[in-house]
Enzyme design. Structure first.
Site, PDB file in Angstrom:
ATOM      1  N   HIS A   1      18.132  -2.417  58.697  1.00  9.67           N
ATOM      2  CA  HIS A   1      18.582  -4.143  58.760  1.00  9.67           C
ATOM      3  C   HIS A   1      19.232  -4.296  60.783  1.00  9.67           C
ATOM      4  O   HIS A   1      18.842  -5.107  61.058  1.00  9.67           O
ATOM      5  CB  HIS A   1      19.763  -4.206  58.058  1.00  9.67           C
ATOM      6  CG  HIS A   1      19.433  -4.639  56.931  1.00  9.67           C
ATOM      7  ND1 HIS A   1      18.878  -5.945  56.599  1.00  9.67           N
ATOM      8  CD2 HIS A   1      19.845  -4.531  55.475  1.00  9.67           C
ATOM      9  CE1 HIS A   1      18.759  -5.686  55.020  1.00  9.67           C
ATOM     10  NE2 HIS A   1      19.919  -4.820  54.530  1.00  9.67           N
TER      11      HIS A   1
ATOM     12  N   HIS B   1      17.589   2.139  53.948  1.00 11.98           N
ATOM     13  CA  HIS B   1      17.578   0.225  53.926  1.00 11.98           C
ATOM     14  C   HIS B   1      18.824  -0.400  54.450  1.00 11.98           C
ATOM     15  O   HIS B   1      18.324  -1.456  55.137  1.00 11.98           O
ATOM     16  CB  HIS B   1      18.103  -0.037  52.330  1.00 11.98           C
ATOM     17  CG  HIS B   1      18.134  -1.668  51.705  1.00 11.98           C
ATOM     18  ND1 HIS B   1      17.462  -1.988  51.486  1.00 11.98           N
ATOM     19  CD2 HIS B   1      18.749  -3.071  52.845  1.00 11.98           C
ATOM     20  CE1 HIS B   1      17.817  -3.522  50.573  1.00 11.98           C
ATOM     21  NE2 HIS B   1      18.512  -3.350  51.454  1.00 11.98           N
ATOM     22  N   GLU B   2      19.640  -0.075  55.270  1.00 14.55           N
ATOM     23  CA  GLU B   2      20.854  -0.558  55.884  1.00 14.55           C
ATOM     24  C   GLU B   2      20.747   0.061  57.364  1.00 14.55           C
ATOM     25  O   GLU B   2      20.989  -1.755  58.002  1.00 14.55           O
ATOM     26  CB  GLU B   2      22.819  -0.579  55.575  1.00 14.55           C
ATOM     27  CG  GLU B   2      22.593  -0.008  54.096  1.00 14.55           C
ATOM     28  CD  GLU B   2      22.634  -1.797  53.790  1.00 14.55           C
ATOM     29  OE1 GLU B   2      22.403  -2.188  54.440  1.00 14.55           O
ATOM     30  OE2 GLU B   2      22.340  -1.607  52.178  1.00 14.55           O
TER      31      GLU B   2
HETATM   32 ZN   LIG Z   1      19.335  -4.918  52.271  1.00  9.93          ZN
END
Ligand SMILES: [Zn+2]
Length: 181
Positions: free
Chosen positions: A159, A155-156
């Site tokens: 980004h 998830h990170e």
């Molecule tokens: Zn996030």
């Protein structure tokens, strides 16, 4: 430097869609400070009192772009069932391998930069290997994680390429995917 919710930008901000750039190693002082502030945000956000006092929202990870700075820096603090935590403050993380096996969080995912709820499963690799520099251990690391911490890292890392979790929501999961409670 101390970060709070006042520093967080949302998915309505076009910066959330941009690619972040590699940082120079060894880390410059300003990058170290930013990375430690990101780590401290996540760490402190898991303490109810500090959360209220410092104006934080509970989180297990944050990437630099979420405070508007497009650098490949991120921090994760993932509480594990055995009471330990998986903690990393990474510069230039790169996924070097992924399992074919997929997994998803039963409750879906959330994000500090996404105020509106987006329900639905987000299938990701169940096992990943990540190469990065880790400021907490002050060394280049190869991290191998499975299940929940692997999902948080993906998830990170998403980004850093401007990808948000809801871009990956699917209508249907398949039986071969692992559901994580
Ligand atoms: Zn996030």
């Amino acid at each position: 430097m101390e970060l709070s919710n006042e520093n967080i930008i949302f998915d309505t901000d076009p910066r959330m869609r941009q690619n972040s750039s590699n940082v120079e190693l060894p880390l410059k002082e300003e990058d170290k400070e930013l990375l430690m502030a990101l780590y401290q945000y996540v760490k402190d956000s898991q303490d109810d009192e500090l959360c209220a006092k410092r104006n934080l929202s509970p989180a297990v990870g944050i990437a630099s772009i979420q405070v508007g700075i497009p650098k490949k820096l991120l921090a994760v603090v993932v509480p594990m069932e055995d009471g330990t935590t998986k903690e990393f403050a990474l510069a230039n993380p790169k996924i070097v391998s992924k399992s074919m096996q997929k997994a998803y969080l039963a409750g879906g995912e959330g994000c500090l930069s996404v105020p509106d709820p987006h329900a639905g499963p987000v299938p990701r690799a169940n096992h990943i290997k990540v190469r990065a520099y880790d400021l907490l251990s002050d060394q280049n690391v190869v991290i191998e994680e499975t299940g929940y911490p692997a999902i948080v890292l993906q998830h990170e890392i998403d980004h850093l390429s401007g990808i948000l979790f809801y871009d990956r929501i699917v209508d249907h999961v398949t039986e071969d995917m692992i559901e994580i409670e």
